[in-house]
Design a protein around this motif. Structure first.
Motif, short mmCIF file in Angstrom:
data_model
loop_
_atom_site.label_atom_id
_atom_site.label_comp_id
_atom_site.label_asym_id
_atom_site.label_seq_id
_atom_site.Cartn_x
_atom_site.Cartn_y
_atom_site.Cartn_z
N ALA A 1 -2.36 10.36 1.73
CA ALA A 1 -2.14 10.08 3.21
C ALA A 1 -1.87 8.80 3.64
O ALA A 1 -2.60 7.79 3.11
N ASP A 2 -0.89 8.60 4.19
CA ASP A 2 -0.59 7.15 4.47
C ASP A 2 -0.63 7.02 6.04
O ASP A 2 0.03 7.62 6.95
N GLU A 3 -1.64 6.11 6.34
CA GLU A 3 -2.05 6.10 7.76
C GLU A 3 -2.35 7.20 8.74
O GLU A 3 -1.67 7.24 9.67
N PRO A 4 -3.03 8.10 8.12
CA PRO A 4 -3.07 9.36 9.06
C PRO A 4 -3.61 9.39 10.31
O PRO A 4 -3.32 10.09 11.25
N LYS B 1 0.74 -1.35 0.03
CA LYS B 1 0.05 -0.21 0.01
C LYS B 1 0.93 1.32 -0.03
O LYS B 1 0.68 2.02 -0.89
N SER B 2 1.71 1.09 1.04
CA SER B 2 2.47 2.38 1.03
C SER B 2 3.66 2.96 -0.12
O SER B 2 3.68 3.98 -0.62
N THR B 3 4.02 1.57 -0.53
CA THR B 3 4.84 1.75 -1.92
C THR B 3 3.90 2.44 -3.11
O THR B 3 4.36 3.26 -3.68
MG LIG Z 1 2.68 1.19 4.99
#
Ligand SMILES: [Mg+2]
Ligand SMILES: Nc1ncnc2c1ncn2[C@@H]1O[C@H](COP(=O)(O)OP(=O)(O)OP(=O)(O)O)[C@@H](O)[C@H]1O
Lengths: 286, 395, 232
Positions: free
Chosen positions: C170-173, C49-51
């Motif tokens: 937004a990454d895990e805000p 996901k983050s990638t």
């Molecule tokens: Mg991640």
């Protein structure tokens, strides 16, 4: 006892051998021999004025100058010749510049000095040592200068060392905070920081001594070439090594202590989170 | 905003920054001193040689002025011949020698210069006047101290001492008419100047019509080479030394100090550079996270580089400015040590400050400051953003 | 509705050092996002996901495939252009806020504006306005360390919106926030999307995912499910 007369001479190499009774001998120093291309057995004319009448003499010896600091940086050539010949050439008559007197012992030197000075006809006897002091004034000045520069260098390296220790300790802030939280005492932390500082200082000064030795060899090699003298310009003496090692130890330990105490003054939790930094920045900006 | 960030990172570790600035200040001071040393001696020697406007000196063949006791014969004739050379304005013959002076029961030895009083080539009158008759002379401060003589006193001056007869030779009673500053004399030297014929006569046969050197003033500096050539042709028995040649000789004699200056200057520059590089590298390493976030939200690589370079340059600059002040103080101290260098004219400064020196030192430090920032800034700016962000999140 | 984002067969492999072989973090994702949409990417830890988010935002580059935002190819941009793109076209919000500790809340929001060469007066006005928008009008001069996690994340959102990007990433805000603060954050993001900004959010937070208009499920580097939620 030897008598000495110093005079400025002009030397001219000649090719043909004039029909004269066996010429007298002179000794020239190796620099002159090298620069003028003289070799043993060469005939030269020595005269007291350029182009003036002189004597033909034979080069009987090539000498190497003593390591005399007062002659460093002077490009003079040295020639030794028979006293009476020099007196005649320079028209000096039966006169000399000075006598060197050898004595059997220190007490004999004292009494000889007294005896000569009480009977002196317009001259004075001096101890060789006193004359040496006078002629080495240049070097006293230079070594005072070097010492002053040494002090500046020491100040600079002290600052450098302190800076590096501070950096090293800051870098390991987190590890040390973790140790503190584990219950390791402040004292053992300061001690470990100081042991590290000492190790750095010892290793550093060992390398410094090696580097200093190398540098002094290079300096000597260089200036011996420049001034064409066998003098030693830089010498790493045991005293200097002791001073350098002692100084870097003291500085290293001092820097370690300062850095270590800075660390243990912070509450360990702040160290861990880096909060002390931002608090400090906040204060600085306020 | 950029300056705000630079400032913030400098004050974040105040002790560190302060130490670095101090370290740079000391190396800057050393650098300035060494720049001053490397050029100051030359410049001040040149000023000294040119102070009375004589561009050429003539000494006995193969010697330097006053380097030996050798003298030039037929002085009057040479003098006359020199004056016939075009573009020669002034010729000042000088004979050196040692004299014994006694005034009021005190005796002192002094270096005597036989000169043409009309020229005043070797000294400047401080009070009183130059000799106008054969039996007058001027002396240095030190001579006044050593003998206790006062202006207007009659002083017994002798040129020699015969050990056999135990009597002075060539004695005259001269009137002290002036107090003078002797330009070329070392500090603390008793010096007197008297008319050349008087000194020649006092020294007797050995100095008859002889001088130690001539000083020659040419009409302008660009005529010097021509005059030199003319002198070599008309007076082959002397060595004509121009300021340039004299400077070369001085350079050779004092090359030690110049080389020392170059080496120590380079070392102090290197130390300052290392200090700042280390510091900025560590500080960038500590802030990798911040830097990478800035890159992630769109701050340009050049801005990051600029920020780090500004940081290192700021340390260098503040250190350098402090160092210049410190350098001037230490230069004075070091100069006072070398001022007692035997045999050099008192007017020689080893450390002569010229604004150019400050600019040279500042320029070198500025370059070093930028160089010091290059590695850490390149490191900070070239990190892969995604990977570094992930590493920061783990740490 | 116009297309804002078009991703085609995007792959991202990581070379492990020391002969560790390849890690296929993203193995062929195709995705279209409309302007004004609100997308949540969910899936198990390590599924990429983050990638993917980093690839979309131009802070990482795909090994293959293409990504277009507003018609611009993000995957082939030169570094300087990618930097400019991140500054003006997208806003980033991170799990750990990542504010500049040395700067105040206001200055943190000013930073991207200054970088975009907005004049000082205008910049301060816009930063104040944004902080008021996220509900921090009273905390302008506070530093990150003087703010709570939720407040820091609000500043981060204000910073991300500074240059009016079309897309907010937004990454895990809500990852570092408690449930209550997380809920506030969810409503703030809803408000941002309501005001016209497209949002792509990566999250494990079910409440946050539920607030999105569309949810994309990933597993092992591929999209396994993609569904629109009722506009409740
Ligand atoms: Mg991640
Ligand atoms: N720089 C890297 N080098 C090697 N492998 C990486 C790198 N970055 C990510 N990966 C790998 O890629 C895969 C996907 O990582 P990613 O961070 O995208 O997962 P994620 O879905 O965000 O997980 P999480 O929900 O835990 O944040 C993981 O297996 C991870 O180990």
């Amino acid at each position: 006892m030897t008598a000495a007369l110093f005079a400025l001479l002009f030397i001219q190499a000649i090719d043909s051998t004039p029909p004269r009774p066996a010429p007298r001998s002179i000794a020239v120093d190796e620099r002159l021999a090298a620069d003028a291309g003289l070799e043993l057995g060469d005939r030269v004319v020595v005269a007291s004025a350029p182009g003036g009448a002189g004597d033909t003499v034979i080069v009987a010896a090539i000498t190497r100058g003593r390591a005399d600091p007062s002659e460093v940086a002077r490009a003079d050539y040295r020639v030794r010749m028979h006293l009476d010949e020099l007196q005649r050439l320079t028209g000096y008559g039966d006169r000399v510049d000075r006598f060197a007197v050898g004595t059997t012992s220190a007490s004999a030197t004292d009494s000889a000095l007294r005896a000569i000075n009480s009977a002196a006809f317009g001259f004075r006897a001096h101890r060789s040592r006193d004359i040496a002091v006078e002629t080495s004034r240049t070097f006293l000045v230079v070594s005072r200068f070097h010492r002053a520069i040494g002090v500046i260098t020491i100040v600079a390296s002290a600052i450098f060392l302190l800076c590096i220790m501070l950096l090293k300790v800051d870098e390991r802030r987190r590890d040390i905070a973790a140790l503190r939280l584990l219950g390791i005492s402040k004292r053992s932390i300061i001690r470990s920081v100081m042991i590290e500082a000492t190790l750095v200082a010892v290793l550093g000064s060992a390398m410094g001594v090696a580097l200093g030795w190398l540098a002094s060899s290079i300096i000597n090699w260089h200036y011996r070439g420049v001034y064409r003298t066998p003098l030693a310009f830089a010498v790493v003496t045991p005293g200097i090594v002791e001073l350098a090692v002692a100084l870097s130890l003291v500085l290293g330990l001092g820097a370690g202590l300062a850095a270590g105490r800075r660390l243990v003054r912070q509450p360990p939790l702040d160290l861990l989170t880096g909060r002390h930094e931002s608090r400090r920045t906040a204060r600085a900006a306020a | 905003m950029l300056f705000r960030l630079v400032w913030a990172s400098l004050v974040r570790h105040r002790a560190r920054t302060l130490l670095a600035v101090l370290g740079v200040a000391v190396s800057a001071a050393m650098l300035l001193d060494m720049v001053m040393l490397s050029s100051g001696m030359r410049a001040s020697f040149k000023n000294l040689l040119l102070s009375r406007g004589f561009q050429i000196r003539l000494s006995p063949k193969g010697t330097l002025p006053f380097d030996t006791d050798a003298t030039i014969g037929d002085a009057a004739e040479i003098s006359a011949r020199l004056r016939t050379i075009p573009d020669v304005i002034t010729v000042s013959p000088v004979l050196g020698g040692q004299v014994y002076a006694s005034a009021g029961g005190r005796t002192a030895t002094a270096v005597a210069l036989g000169v043409d009083p009309a020229v005043e080539g070797d000294y400047e009158i401080v009070t009183g006047r130059s000799p106008s008759t054969a039996n007058e002379f001027v002396a240095s401060d030190d001579f006044f101290h050593a003998t206790g003589a006062r202006l207007g006193d009659s002083v017994s001056v002798a040129a020699g001492f015969d050990p056999q007869l135990r009597a002075v030779t060539g004695q005259r009673t001269l009137t002290l008419v002036g107090r003078a500053h002797f330009i070329y004399m070392p500090a603390g030297q008793n010096s007197v100047a008297l008319p050349l014929p008087t000194l020649q006569a006092m020294r007797g046969e050995s100095a008859h019509d002889r001088v130690s050197l001539f000083m020659v003033r040419a009409s302008s500096n660009d005529r010097v080479d021509k005059v030199l050539a003319d002198i070599e042709r008309t007076v082959p028995r002397v060595t004509a030394v121009s300021i340039e040649t004299a400077m070369q000789q001085v350079d050779e004699r004092l090359s030690y100090f110049r080389q020392l200056a170059v080496i120590l200057g380079a070392v102090s520059l290197g130390v300052g550079f290392l200090l700042v590089t280390t510091l900025v590298t560590v500080s960038v390493n500590e802030r990798l996270g911040e830097i990478i976030v800035m890159r992630a939200i769109g701050v340009a690589r050049e801005r990051v580089v600029l920020q780090v370079l500004l940081e290192s340059s700021a340390i260098m600059l503040v250190g350098a400015l402090a160092g210049l002040g410190l350098g001037l103080v230490t230069a004075r101290y070091l100069n006072s040590i070398l001022a007692s260098f035997p045999g050099l004219p008192a007017a020689i400064d080893f450390f002569l400050f010229e604004p150019r020196d400050a600019w040279v030192a500042l320029g070198l430090l500025a370059v070093a400051g930028v160089l010091a920032g290059i590695y850490p800034s390149w490191r900070g700016a070239s990190l892969p953003i995604a990977v570094t962000l992930r590493e920061e999140a783990v740490a | 509705m116009t297309r804002l984002l078009v991703a085609r067969d995007v792959k991202r492999d990581y070379h492990m050092g020391g002969g560790g072989g390849l890690v296929h973090a993203v193995r062929g994702v195709s995705l279209d996002v409309d302007d004004g949409d609100y997308l949540a990417v969910v899936g198990p830890s390590g599924c990429g996901k983050s990638t993917l988010l980093n690839l979309i935002g131009g802070i990482d580059r795909p090994s293959s495939g293409s990504i277009e935002i507003s018609g611009e190819r993000v995957d082939t941009m030169r570094d300087a252009d990618a930097t400019r793109f991140r500054l003006l076209r997208v806003g980033f919000v991170f799990q750990r806020f990542y504010l500049m500790p040395a700067l105040t809340a206001l200055e943190n929001v000013e930073l991207p504006l200054a970088e975009a060469k907005v004049a000082r007066k205008e910049r301060v006005a816009r930063a104040r306005e944004l902080l008021a928008y996220v509900g921090l009008a009273a905390r302008l001069d506070h530093r990150p360390t003087q703010l709570s996690g939720g407040e820091q994340q609000r500043v981060a959102i204000a910073r991300a919106l500074a240059n009016r990007p079309r897309l907010l990433l937004a990454d895990e805000p809500t990852g570092e926030l408690d449930a209550h603060t997380g809920a506030e954050m969810i409503s703030l993001l809803g408000q941002v999307n309501g005001d016209g900004t497209t949002i792509v959010v990566v999250t494990h937070d079910e409440d946050l995912a539920r607030a999105a208009k569309r949810v994309v499920h990933m597993r092992d580097g591929v999209v396994v499910d993609d569904r629109r939620q009722d506009g409740s």
